[in-house]
Scaffold this motif. Structure first.
Motif, short mmCIF file in Angstrom:
data_model
loop_
_atom_site.label_atom_id
_atom_site.label_comp_id
_atom_site.label_asym_id
_atom_site.label_seq_id
_atom_site.Cartn_x
_atom_site.Cartn_y
_atom_site.Cartn_z
N ARG A 170 54.42 29.43 40.26
CA ARG A 170 55.42 30.52 40.48
C ARG A 170 56.14 30.51 39.03
NH1 ARG A 170 56.55 34.03 43.38
NH2 ARG A 170 56.85 35.18 41.50
N ARG A 171 56.28 29.24 38.37
CA ARG A 171 56.81 29.60 37.08
C ARG A 171 56.28 30.31 35.86
NH1 ARG A 171 60.58 27.24 34.60
NH2 ARG A 171 59.38 26.34 32.56
N ALA A 172 54.64 30.23 35.87
CA ALA A 172 53.84 30.85 35.15
C ALA A 172 54.19 32.47 35.38
CB ALA A 172 52.67 30.79 35.33
N LEU A 189 45.59 28.71 31.91
CA LEU A 189 46.59 27.60 32.30
C LEU A 189 46.24 26.52 32.95
CD1 LEU A 189 49.60 30.35 32.95
CD2 LEU A 189 48.74 29.20 30.75
N ALA A 190 45.86 25.33 32.41
CA ALA A 190 45.06 24.18 33.15
C ALA A 190 45.59 23.78 34.53
CB ALA A 190 45.14 23.20 31.93
N ASP A 191 47.04 23.76 34.40
CA ASP A 191 47.57 23.15 35.62
C ASP A 191 48.31 24.38 36.57
OD1 ASP A 191 49.38 24.12 33.64
OD2 ASP A 191 50.83 22.26 34.08
N ALA A 192 47.84 25.54 36.11
CA ALA A 192 47.98 26.73 37.08
C ALA A 192 46.44 27.11 37.68
CB ALA A 192 48.52 27.71 36.61
N CYS A 193 45.57 25.87 37.36
CA CYS A 193 44.18 26.29 38.14
C CYS A 193 44.10 25.18 39.02
CB CYS A 193 42.86 26.43 36.89
SG CYS A 193 43.07 27.75 36.04
N LEU A 194 43.38 25.19 40.10
CA LEU A 194 43.11 23.97 40.99
C LEU A 194 41.61 24.09 41.52
CD1 LEU A 194 44.91 21.93 42.47
CD2 LEU A 194 45.34 23.48 44.25
N ASP A 195 41.19 22.84 41.72
CA ASP A 195 40.02 22.94 42.34
C ASP A 195 39.86 21.72 43.34
OD1 ASP A 195 36.79 23.95 41.24
OD2 ASP A 195 36.95 22.02 42.48
N THR A 196 38.96 21.70 44.40
CA THR A 196 39.08 20.72 45.44
C THR A 196 38.26 19.34 44.91
OG1 THR A 196 36.91 21.62 46.42
CG2 THR A 196 38.96 22.26 47.34
N ASP A 197 37.59 19.60 43.76
CA ASP A 197 36.95 18.51 43.01
C ASP A 197 37.71 18.20 41.76
OD1 ASP A 197 35.38 16.84 41.55
OD2 ASP A 197 33.46 17.51 42.48
N VAL A 205 45.97 25.62 27.85
CA VAL A 205 47.45 25.31 27.82
C VAL A 205 48.01 24.75 29.05
CG1 VAL A 205 47.75 26.09 25.44
CG2 VAL A 205 48.57 27.35 27.53
N SER A 206 48.98 24.18 29.17
CA SER A 206 49.81 23.93 30.33
C SER A 206 50.66 24.87 30.41
CB SER A 206 50.62 22.52 30.55
OG SER A 206 51.55 22.71 29.44
N VAL A 207 51.15 25.32 31.74
CA VAL A 207 52.27 26.23 31.93
C VAL A 207 53.26 26.18 30.97
CG1 VAL A 207 53.92 27.38 33.70
CG2 VAL A 207 51.50 26.58 34.17
N GLU A 208 53.63 24.86 30.98
CA GLU A 208 55.02 24.79 30.18
C GLU A 208 54.70 25.01 28.71
OE1 GLU A 208 58.04 24.17 31.20
OE2 GLU A 208 57.30 24.37 33.14
N GLU A 209 53.44 24.80 28.01
CA GLU A 209 53.31 25.06 26.70
C GLU A 209 53.39 26.43 26.69
OE1 GLU A 209 50.12 21.66 25.03
OE2 GLU A 209 49.50 22.78 26.90
#
Length: 190
Positions: free
Chosen positions: A30-32, A148-156, A175-179
């Motif tokens: 949501r922030r992104a 955006l590394a932390d705006a991607c998600l995987d079950t593994d 990069v992260s969302v914050e970066e």
């Protein structure tokens, strides 16, 4: 940033229910999205949907066949809706795909060309699914990429880590969302 777009891929109710790890993923995403909108960047949503009769499902495509057998991703089912925490705003484009990549069986390429978009910022579920497949195709199309590394998600989590730390940096800024939201980063990558 008129030549960039944020892609929000496969963040649909059923997929979030399967993958959300309780880490605050939807809040980061949501922030992104809010940051992209504040910067005037188009936000393009990508959803996976299958026709009720499975006309496009080949038995040779194992993941798609398994999803169809489980009754996932059916057009019109509530589970295929974009999660309400990150729902589109009026004027946002939503693209429907029929395979792993955001480009496969969709009009995404047409939407990008019509808007003059040459760079993509990738987010979504799953890192090893839509994000990987889309990054491969976008790379082949010579599009600039940011993941955006932390705006991607995987079950593994291990597969996510390897893709984010080892593979994607070969093709994209990771990069992260914050970066990514920092003005210094935005100014240096326009």
């Amino acid at each position: 940033m008129p030549n960039r777009a944020l892609l929000v891929m496969d963040v649909q109710r059923d997929i979030v229910d399967l993958a959300d790890d309780g880490s605050g993923y939807l809040a980061r995403l949501r922030r992104a999205i809010d940051g992209a909108r504040a910067a005037g960047m188009p936000v393009i949503y990508v959803v996976v949907e299958l026709r009720p009769d499975d006309q496009e499902v080949s038995p040779r495509n194992r993941p798609l066949t398994a999803a169809a057998r489980a009754g996932l991703f059916r057009e019109g089912d509530p589970g295929t809706e974009i999660h309400p925490d990150v729902a589109p705003h009026p004027g946002d484009v939503t693209v429907t795909k029929r395979r792993g990549s955001a480009f496969s069986g969709s009009d995404l390429d047409l939407v990008l060309r019509a808007r003059g978009i040459q760079e993509l910022v990738l987010t979504g579920i799953a890192t090893s699914g839509v994000v990987l497949h889309t990054a491969c195709r976008a790379n082949d199309l010579d599009l600039g990429l940011t993941v955006l590394a932390d705006a991607c998600l995987d079950t593994d989590p291990e597969v996510h880590r390897v893709l984010i730390e080892k593979l994607f940096p070969q093709w994209a800024d990771v990069v992260s969302v914050e970066e990514w939201l920092q003005p210094a980063w935005q100014d240096g990558h326009q």
